[in-house]
Design a protein around this motif. Structure first.
Motif, mmCIF file in Angstrom:
data_model
loop_
_atom_site.group_PDB
_atom_site.id
_atom_site.type_symbol
_atom_site.label_atom_id
_atom_site.label_comp_id
_atom_site.label_asym_id
_atom_site.label_seq_id
_atom_site.Cartn_x
_atom_site.Cartn_y
_atom_site.Cartn_z
ATOM 1 N N LYS A 72 0.791 -1.132 0.061
ATOM 2 C CA LYS A 72 -0.096 -0.164 -0.106
ATOM 3 C C LYS A 72 0.946 1.320 0.166
ATOM 4 C CE LYS A 72 -3.954 -2.253 2.375
ATOM 5 N NZ LYS A 72 -4.646 -2.428 3.436
ATOM 6 N N LYS A 73 1.771 1.381 0.620
ATOM 7 C CA LYS A 73 2.750 2.512 0.675
ATOM 8 C C LYS A 73 3.440 2.859 -0.571
ATOM 9 C CE LYS A 73 6.437 4.754 3.194
ATOM 10 N NZ LYS A 73 7.339 5.019 4.292
ATOM 11 N N GLU A 74 3.772 1.884 -1.155
ATOM 12 C CA GLU A 74 4.266 1.833 -2.581
ATOM 13 C C GLU A 74 3.198 2.288 -3.602
ATOM 14 O OE1 GLU A 74 6.737 -1.052 -5.726
ATOM 15 O OE2 GLU A 74 6.508 -1.699 -3.579
ATOM 16 N N SER A 75 2.163 1.640 -3.411
ATOM 17 C CA SER A 75 0.985 2.158 -4.281
ATOM 18 C C SER A 75 1.029 3.940 -4.093
ATOM 19 C CB SER A 75 -0.226 1.473 -3.943
ATOM 20 O OG SER A 75 -0.107 0.169 -4.251
ATOM 21 N N ILE A 76 0.676 4.045 -2.909
ATOM 22 C CA ILE A 76 0.699 5.583 -2.637
ATOM 23 C C ILE A 76 1.764 6.475 -3.124
ATOM 24 C CG2 ILE A 76 0.590 7.465 -0.775
ATOM 25 C CD1 ILE A 76 -0.807 5.076 1.176
ATOM 26 N N PHE A 77 2.694 5.941 -2.736
ATOM 27 C CA PHE A 77 3.997 6.891 -3.346
ATOM 28 C C PHE A 77 4.115 6.766 -4.809
ATOM 29 C CE2 PHE A 77 8.745 7.166 -4.676
ATOM 30 C CZ PHE A 77 9.099 8.261 -3.792
ATOM 31 N N ASN A 78 3.809 5.481 -5.883
ATOM 32 C CA ASN A 78 3.706 5.795 -7.305
ATOM 33 C C ASN A 78 2.670 6.570 -7.573
ATOM 34 O OD1 ASN A 78 5.986 4.016 -7.269
ATOM 35 N ND2 ASN A 78 4.639 2.142 -7.430
ATOM 36 N N ALA A 79 1.612 6.679 -7.030
ATOM 37 C CA ALA A 79 0.597 7.551 -7.339
ATOM 38 C C ALA A 79 0.844 8.993 -7.107
ATOM 39 C CB ALA A 79 -0.785 7.008 -6.561
ATOM 40 N N GLY A 80 1.316 9.157 -6.095
ATOM 41 C CA GLY A 80 1.871 10.496 -5.886
ATOM 42 C C GLY A 80 2.798 10.996 -6.714
ATOM 43 N N ARG A 81 3.808 10.190 -7.071
ATOM 44 C CA ARG A 81 4.902 10.427 -8.238
ATOM 45 C C ARG A 81 4.161 11.086 -9.345
ATOM 46 N NH1 ARG A 81 7.720 8.950 -12.313
ATOM 47 N NH2 ARG A 81 10.021 9.581 -12.160
ATOM 48 N N LYS A 82 3.216 10.180 -9.722
ATOM 49 C CA LYS A 82 2.514 10.394 -11.136
ATOM 50 C C LYS A 82 2.009 11.676 -10.884
ATOM 51 C CE LYS A 82 -0.318 8.292 -14.421
ATOM 52 N NZ LYS A 82 -1.086 7.034 -14.965
ATOM 53 N N LEU A 83 1.109 11.970 -10.087
ATOM 54 C CA LEU A 83 0.190 13.260 -9.955
ATOM 55 C C LEU A 83 1.067 14.460 -9.549
ATOM 56 C CD1 LEU A 83 -2.755 11.768 -7.718
ATOM 57 C CD2 LEU A 83 -2.671 12.593 -10.108
ATOM 58 N N PHE A 84 2.080 14.087 -8.958
ATOM 59 C CA PHE A 84 2.999 15.443 -8.457
ATOM 60 C C PHE A 84 3.864 15.805 -9.918
ATOM 61 C CE2 PHE A 84 3.321 13.905 -3.913
ATOM 62 C CZ PHE A 84 2.353 15.083 -3.492
ATOM 63 N N LEU A 85 4.129 14.759 -10.685
ATOM 64 C CA LEU A 85 4.656 15.217 -11.911
ATOM 65 C C LEU A 85 3.946 15.659 -12.915
ATOM 66 C CD1 LEU A 85 7.050 11.940 -12.493
ATOM 67 C CD2 LEU A 85 7.953 14.051 -12.318
ATOM 68 N N SER A 86 2.679 15.400 -12.856
ATOM 69 C CA SER A 86 1.739 15.921 -13.720
ATOM 70 C C SER A 86 1.044 17.196 -13.675
ATOM 71 C CB SER A 86 0.697 14.960 -14.244
ATOM 72 O OG SER A 86 -0.201 14.429 -13.234
#
Length: 191
Positions: free
Chosen positions: A3-17
């Motif tokens: 779950k933490k990795e899922s949050i991190f990856n989703a955050g990265r995608k959104l922060f980048l876009s």
């Protein structure tokens, strides 16, 4: 994926876009397929997640530079290329661009500094190694103590962490000129 990795990856995608300001916790958890409450089991705030994201992006960028810079070029050119690479990365990467976000600057710089103290700053060690190499090769002045040369580049870091006083608009150009003046002073004078 946990779950933490899922949050991190989703955050990265959104922060980048979308950038920091336009991303919220519910966007992150929705993309991760988790509930908002789950987010707070791993991160106390959006800022905490973002700061971790920033460190990872910064480390990736530094690794890229260390692997791709041509150290056999003239030292002034190398220094200018380093500055240009950083400015370019901040323009093209929404996460790195937040370094100049006046709403985040103080907290982000503090977190960044603490992480470097805790984990060591490999990029700092990299450019210290470059300076020592150039000194051994006679490409920079030998009459200046290594510690003073390091402190000259510490001034660039100081300027970077006081960019609001300089003005974020003027900061990249001021940093570029300062790096150029330091390098020319180290290379153009008698060695």
């Amino acid at each position: 994926m946990n779950k933490k990795e899922s949050i991190f990856n989703a955050g990265r995608k959104l922060f980048l876009s979308k950038g920091f300001k336009n991303t919220n916790v519910s966007d992150i958890t929705k993309l991760a397929g988790l509930g908002v409450g789950t987010f707070y089991n791993y991160y106390s705030s959006k800022e905490e997640l973002f700061f971790e994201e920033f460190i990872e992006e910064s480390n990736k960028h530094k690794k890229y530079i260390m692997e791709h810079i041509d150290l056999d070029q003239d030292p002034v050119k190398v220094a200018m290329n380093l500055i240009s690479e950083n400015v370019s990365a901040m323009k093209s990467n929404q996460i790195l661009a937040e370094w100049n976000n006046h709403e985040l600057t103080a907290e982000l710089e503090k977190y960044y500094s603490e992480e470097n103290k805790k984990n060591g700053d490999t990029f700092y060690n990299f450019y210290i190694g470059i300076l020592k190499k150039w000194k051994r090769e006679g490409k920079i002045r030998s009459d200046i103590d290594d510690d003073i040369i390091v402190e000259l580049f510490g001034i660039l870091e100081y300027v970077d962490t006081h960019k609001e006083k300089i003005g974020i608009y003027h900061f990249p150009e001021a940093a570029r000129y300062l790096a150029e003046f330091i390098m020319k002073g180290l290379t153009d004078c008698p060695k």
